[in-house]
Design a protein around this motif. Structure first.
Motif, PDB file in Angstrom:
ATOM      1  N   THR A   1       0.821  -1.208   0.000  1.00  0.00           N
ATOM      2  CA  THR A   1       0.000   0.000   0.000  1.00  0.00           C
ATOM      3  C   THR A   1       0.857   1.261   0.000  1.00  0.00           C
ATOM      4  N   LYS A   2       0.192   2.354  -0.307  1.00  0.00           N
ATOM      5  CA  LYS A   2       0.827   3.656  -0.144  1.00  0.00           C
ATOM      6  C   LYS A   2       1.053   3.883   1.351  1.00  0.00           C
ATOM      7  N   ASP A   3       1.977   4.753   1.670  1.00  0.00           N
ATOM      8  CA  ASP A   3       2.320   5.004   3.071  1.00  0.00           C
ATOM      9  C   ASP A   3       1.141   5.519   3.885  1.00  0.00           C
ATOM     10  N   ASP A   4       0.234   6.248   3.247  1.00  0.00           N
ATOM     11  CA  ASP A   4      -0.894   6.830   3.984  1.00  0.00           C
ATOM     12  C   ASP A   4      -2.127   5.918   4.003  1.00  0.00           C
ATOM     13  N   PHE A   5      -1.976   4.668   3.554  1.00  0.00           N
ATOM     14  CA  PHE A   5      -3.106   3.733   3.553  1.00  0.00           C
ATOM     15  C   PHE A   5      -3.612   3.510   4.973  1.00  0.00           C
ATOM     16  N   SER A   6      -4.941   3.380   5.081  1.00  0.00           N
ATOM     17  CA  SER A   6      -5.585   3.142   6.373  1.00  0.00           C
ATOM     18  C   SER A   6      -6.690   2.110   6.202  1.00  0.00           C
ATOM     19  N   PHE A   7      -6.675   1.075   7.035  1.00  0.00           N
ATOM     20  CA  PHE A   7      -7.742   0.083   6.997  1.00  0.00           C
ATOM     21  C   PHE A   7      -9.071   0.698   7.416  1.00  0.00           C
ATOM     22  N   GLU A   8      -9.025   1.665   8.310  1.00  0.00           N
ATOM     23  CA  GLU A   8     -10.254   2.338   8.736  1.00  0.00           C
ATOM     24  C   GLU A   8     -10.878   3.098   7.561  1.00  0.00           C
ATOM     25  N   ARG A   9     -10.056   3.816   6.816  1.00  0.00           N
ATOM     26  CA  ARG A   9     -10.543   4.560   5.646  1.00  0.00           C
ATOM     27  C   ARG A   9     -11.072   3.591   4.585  1.00  0.00           C
ATOM     28  N   LYS A  10     -10.370   2.481   4.365  1.00  0.00           N
ATOM     29  CA  LYS A  10     -10.834   1.473   3.400  1.00  0.00           C
ATOM     30  C   LYS A  10     -12.188   0.927   3.829  1.00  0.00           C
ATOM     31  N   ALA A  11     -12.371   0.655   5.118  1.00  0.00           N
ATOM     32  CA  ALA A  11     -13.651   0.144   5.611  1.00  0.00           C
ATOM     33  C   ALA A  11     -14.768   1.159   5.380  1.00  0.00           C
ATOM     34  N   GLU A  12     -14.488   2.442   5.588  1.00  0.00           N
ATOM     35  CA  GLU A  12     -15.488   3.493   5.338  1.00  0.00           C
ATOM     36  C   GLU A  12     -15.864   3.537   3.861  1.00  0.00           C
ATOM     37  N   MET A  13     -14.862   3.469   2.998  1.00  0.00           N
ATOM     38  CA  MET A  13     -15.112   3.495   1.557  1.00  0.00           C
ATOM     39  C   MET A  13     -15.939   2.272   1.142  1.00  0.00           C
ATOM     40  N   ASP A  14     -15.593   1.111   1.680  1.00  0.00           N
ATOM     41  CA  ASP A  14     -16.310  -0.121   1.342  1.00  0.00           C
ATOM     42  C   ASP A  14     -17.762  -0.067   1.799  1.00  0.00           C
ATOM     43  N   ALA A  15     -17.987   0.464   2.982  1.00  0.00           N
ATOM     44  CA  ALA A  15     -19.345   0.538   3.530  1.00  0.00           C
ATOM     45  C   ALA A  15     -20.242   1.419   2.668  1.00  0.00           C
ATOM     46  N   ALA A  16     -19.643   2.401   1.994  1.00  0.00           N
ATOM     47  CA  ALA A  16     -20.415   3.330   1.167  1.00  0.00           C
ATOM     48  C   ALA A  16     -20.532   2.870  -0.286  1.00  0.00           C
ATOM     49  N   ASN A  17     -19.963   1.716  -0.617  1.00  0.00           N
ATOM     50  CA  ASN A  17     -19.929   1.243  -1.999  1.00  0.00           C
ATOM     51  C   ASN A  17     -20.801  -0.011  -2.127  1.00  0.00           C
ATOM     52  N   ALA A  18     -21.949   0.127  -2.765  1.00  0.00           N
ATOM     53  CA  ALA A  18     -22.902  -0.988  -2.887  1.00  0.00           C
ATOM     54  C   ALA A  18     -22.298  -2.183  -3.620  1.00  0.00           C
ATOM     55  N   LYS A  19     -21.464  -1.943  -4.625  1.00  0.00           N
ATOM     56  CA  LYS A  19     -20.865  -3.053  -5.377  1.00  0.00           C
ATOM     57  C   LYS A  19     -19.875  -3.823  -4.499  1.00  0.00           C
ATOM     58  N   VAL A  20     -19.117  -3.123  -3.675  1.00  0.00           N
ATOM     59  CA  VAL A  20     -18.200  -3.800  -2.756  1.00  0.00           C
ATOM     60  C   VAL A  20     -18.997  -4.625  -1.750  1.00  0.00           C
ATOM     61  N   GLN A  21     -20.103  -4.077  -1.270  1.00  0.00           N
ATOM     62  CA  GLN A  21     -20.936  -4.824  -0.325  1.00  0.00           C
ATOM     63  C   GLN A  21     -21.517  -6.083  -0.975  1.00  0.00           C
ATOM     64  N   GLU A  22     -21.907  -5.960  -2.244  1.00  0.00           N
ATOM     65  CA  GLU A  22     -22.420  -7.121  -2.981  1.00  0.00           C
ATOM     66  C   GLU A  22     -21.321  -8.188  -3.115  1.00  0.00           C
TER      67      GLU A  22
END
Length: 112
Positions: free
Chosen positions: A58-79
């Motif tokens: 990952t990039k140095d500024d990668f965050s699992f918390e941020r990824k989880a937020e992005m995933d929660a807001a993405n219907a295709k990822v949830q599917e």
């Protein structure tokens, strides 16, 4: 760049494992895009029997918390996640709700 190694099990059913691998031969484009948009530069998944190992760079500024937020807001990822859970099962050491679990690095040749 940061590197993370995680583990997860698949259900121990050869037919389900084969289906899971077919899905990963070419993941949905929206899933690949969401992975890259989160700051993951490379991702590989390896399997032995029903155990999976994922290596992420990952990039140095990668965050699992941020990824989880992005995933929660993405219907295709949830599917996708709902579909993949049909094949996956938590590791015996997982806490309730945990899927992929961080592994502990126990050796690094560069440090020898």
């Amino acid at each position: 760049m940061k590197r993370f190694c995680l583990a997860l099990d698949l259900k121990d059913d050869p037919a389900l494992i084969a289906e899971y691998e077919v899905y990963h031969e070419r993941i949905w484009p929206e899933i690949a895009a969401s992975i890259r948009e989160a700051g993951i530069m490379d991702m590989e998944i390896y399997r032995i029997s029903n155990r999976l190992f994922m290596i992420m760079e990952t990039k140095d500024d990668f965050s699992f918390e941020r990824k989880a937020e992005m995933d929660a807001a993405n219907a295709k990822v949830q599917e996708w996640e709902t579909l993949m859970w049909r094949y996956q099962q938590a590791l015996p050491v997982a806490k309730p709700g945990e899927k992929w679990i961080f592994t502990d690095k126990i050796f690094d040749l560069k440090l020898q």
